[in-house]
Write a protein that holds these residues in place. Structure first.
Motif, PDB file in Angstrom:
ATOM      1  N   UNK A  98       0.793  -1.241   0.000  1.00  0.00           N
ATOM      2  CA  UNK A  98       0.000   0.000   0.000  1.00  0.00           C
ATOM      3  C   UNK A  98       0.820   1.284   0.000  1.00  0.00           C
ATOM      4  N   UNK A  99       2.086   1.234   0.427  1.00  0.00           N
ATOM      5  CA  UNK A  99       2.881   2.459   0.570  1.00  0.00           C
ATOM      6  C   UNK A  99       4.036   2.547  -0.416  1.00  0.00           C
ATOM      7  N   UNK A 327       2.894 -11.426 -12.556  1.00  0.00           N
ATOM      8  CA  UNK A 327       1.599 -11.591 -11.901  1.00  0.00           C
ATOM      9  C   UNK A 327       0.743 -10.327 -12.013  1.00  0.00           C
ATOM     10  N   UNK A 328       1.362  -9.157 -11.916  1.00  0.00           N
ATOM     11  CA  UNK A 328       0.618  -7.912 -12.103  1.00  0.00           C
ATOM     12  C   UNK A 328       0.103  -7.788 -13.537  1.00  0.00           C
ATOM     13  N   UNK A 407       0.338  -1.845 -22.418  1.00  0.00           N
ATOM     14  CA  UNK A 407       0.239  -0.666 -23.265  1.00  0.00           C
ATOM     15  C   UNK A 407       0.698   0.588 -22.536  1.00  0.00           C
ATOM     16  N   UNK A 408      -0.009   1.698 -22.744  1.00  0.00           N
ATOM     17  CA  UNK A 408       0.366   2.960 -22.116  1.00  0.00           C
ATOM     18  C   UNK A 408       0.319   2.918 -20.603  1.00  0.00           C
ATOM     19  N   UNK A 409      -0.596   2.122 -20.047  1.00  0.00           N
ATOM     20  CA  UNK A 409      -0.685   2.020 -18.592  1.00  0.00           C
ATOM     21  C   UNK A 409       0.563   1.396 -17.977  1.00  0.00           C
ATOM     22  N   UNK A 410       1.365   0.759 -18.792  1.00  0.00           N
ATOM     23  CA  UNK A 410       2.572   0.120 -18.292  1.00  0.00           C
ATOM     24  C   UNK A 410       3.603   1.079 -17.737  1.00  0.00           C
ATOM     25  N   UNK A 411       3.472   2.368 -18.036  1.00  0.00           N
ATOM     26  CA  UNK A 411       4.449   3.329 -17.514  1.00  0.00           C
ATOM     27  C   UNK A 411       3.914   4.100 -16.307  1.00  0.00           C
ATOM     28  N   UNK A 412       2.731   3.721 -15.824  1.00  0.00           N
ATOM     29  CA  UNK A 412       2.152   4.376 -14.655  1.00  0.00           C
ATOM     30  C   UNK A 412       2.462   3.583 -13.390  1.00  0.00           C
ATOM     31  N   UNK A 414       0.830   3.357 -10.664  1.00  0.00           N
ATOM     32  CA  UNK A 414      -0.333   2.741 -10.037  1.00  0.00           C
ATOM     33  C   UNK A 414      -0.549   1.300 -10.491  1.00  0.00           C
ATOM     34  N   UNK A 415      -0.016   0.938 -11.651  1.00  0.00           N
ATOM     35  CA  UNK A 415      -0.147  -0.437 -12.139  1.00  0.00           C
ATOM     36  C   UNK A 415       1.059  -1.298 -11.771  1.00  0.00           C
TER      37      UNK A 415
END
Length: 452
Positions: A98-99, A327-328, A407-412, A414-415
């Motif tokens: 979580x942190x 796994x993510x 995709x693009x979310x791979x650089x955020x 939060x993922x």
């Protein structure tokens, strides 16, 4: 006549079974004649498939669990070791997950976790005495994997504390030094660091250390600098490796926090392992008592004993980093939809996932056997080096694949996968580069050293 009667009878039963109100509603949505013509052309297999689809209740299909241990290696553990593995996993998922992104972004260390970490009682996991658990090297590797599966920075912090710094004292220190330092370090009441790498000397530490040690009576005078030293900014004791100017041999020293002449500057702007507090250490006429010299460290061969042990753990960390990314990514592909269905149903996505799992499974089986060799007392430099080379290379492949399917979310952040992508680059380099570890293996298989 009987044939006509039979046809009329079948027609009657057919008409009796038809819900004409429902048929009327259906006719408003589709061309019934076209539907009937299409269905009439279907073969038995197509009809069975259509009926299976039509009779399905539409509920969500139960998916298999997300588990990167595809060959079920954890089933080989005894009940006690499996329980500890799950205990560490639960801690990482509850306390760290979580942190982790917040602290990774801030490049700060979450000191509030240290008391909670202490409760796991896993520091110095393979050592006997001094409050240490005295478990197997296999268990040490699994712990490293479970930590890196959530965050490689925390795994690195633990590796420096439990492996490099405690290991140096346990393997090379006197009994008095062990008694003084190890119990507090095991409880994380005393934090350690390990100072080998220098600004201009990384892989060439065996013969090229520029940090010097000069003995004057019962005191040693240390001069030089160390770089990339994890935990250094808040360590209570730093194991410093320096070249004795009199015999040109590498020796180890326990430099206490606050020693005059010792200064530590935090390194900034890292793109990987941002939670790890790496320090640039400077020593100017830093005076260390002979009683704080590691009494059984008299050459780089002794230093190598520590590195051999911890290099095996780094291979496990690479596995953990890859497993976390895989796994993510798998979880993401099950929930991310395109064209009205999860992207996990697309062939190209499944191809990426299988490639990731193949690499991960090969890595896991390699490090499992590596730890078995270590527990059997047969670990050699080349064994640890081969695992470090292979696993860190394949980890780069796995995290790249994980980023690809997202995709693009791979650089955020939060993922989560973006953090694994960055951290894999640090694991790839520390504890010996690919080139140096390759040459160690090359020397073993050819009988010829190519070191300069």
């Amino acid at each position: 006549m009987s044939g006509t009667f039979s046809k009329l009878k079948n027609a009657y039963h057919l008409l009796k079974s038809i819900d004409f109100k429902m048929l009327a509603k259906l006719s408003e949505k589709v061309d019934l004649s076209q539907v009937m013509a299409t269905v009439a052309k279907m073969d038995d297999q197509q009809l069975n498939g259509l009926m299976k689809m039509l009779t399905s209740r539409g509920g969500k299909k139960k998916l298999p669990p997300i588990d990167g241990d595809f060959y079920d290696l954890s089933s080989r553990l005894n009940a006690e070791d499996r329980a500890l593995q799950l205990k560490v996993r639960a801690f990482m998922e509850k306390e760290i997950q979580p942190i982790v992104n917040e602290y990774w972004m801030k490049a700060e260390f979450p000191f509030e976790i240290i008391p909670k970490f202490r409760e796991l009682n896993i520091c110095g996991v393979t050592y006997d005495g001094y409050g240490c658990p005295n478990r197997s090297y296999l268990m040490e590797g699994i712990i490293a994997m479970e930590m890196a599966r959530v965050d490689a920075s925390i795994a690195t912090f633990f590796g420096v504390q439990s492996g490099l710094s405690m290991g140096s004292i346990y393997m090379l220190g006197s009994e008095a030094q062990k008694d003084e330092w190890l119990p507090g370090m095991q409880q994380l009441k005393t934090i350690g660091a390990f100072g080998l790498t220098e600004p201009e000397v990384g892989s060439g530490a065996a013969g090229g250390l520029t940090t010097t040690a000069k003995r004057e009576g019962d005191t040693w005078i240390l001069n030089g600098r160390k770089k990339w030293i994890g935990n250094a900014t808040f360590a209570d004791v730093i194991v410093i490796w320096a070249r004795d100017v009199d015999d040109n041999q590498v020796k180890g020293f326990l430099v206490r926090k606050g020693t005059p002449g010792l200064s530590v500057e935090k390194m900034h702007d890292k793109m990987a392992l941002r939670i790890v507090q790496n320090g640039l250490i400077t020593m100017k006429d830093c005076r260390v008592a002979e009683s704080d010299r590691l009494q059984r460290a008299n050459s780089f061969r002794d230093t190598s004993k520590v590195l051999r042990m911890t290099r095996a753990s780094v291979a496990w960390e690479a596995v953990g980093c890859a497993r976390g990314a895989y796994e993510n990514a798998l979880a993401y592909t099950r929930t991310r939809e395109q064209f009205g269905k999860p992207i996990a149903s697309f062939q190209l996505i499944q191809g990426h996932l299988v490639e990731m799992l193949s690499n991960l499974t090969a890595m896991q089986t390699m490090v499992y056997r590596l730890s078995e060799i270590q527990d059997e007392g047969g670990l050699k430099d080349e064994h640890a080096s081969l695992a470090k080379v292979f696993c860190t290379l394949r980890t780069r492949d796995v995290v790249r694949g994980a980023r690809e399917v997202m995709g693009g979310n791979g650089i955020l952040l939060e993922y989560n996968v973006a953090r694994f992508v960055a951290d894999a680059e640090a694991i790839y380099s520390y504890e010996g580069t690919k080139e140096i570890n390759s040459l160690i293996v090359g020397r073993a298989i050819t009988g010829i050293s190519s070191f300069v």
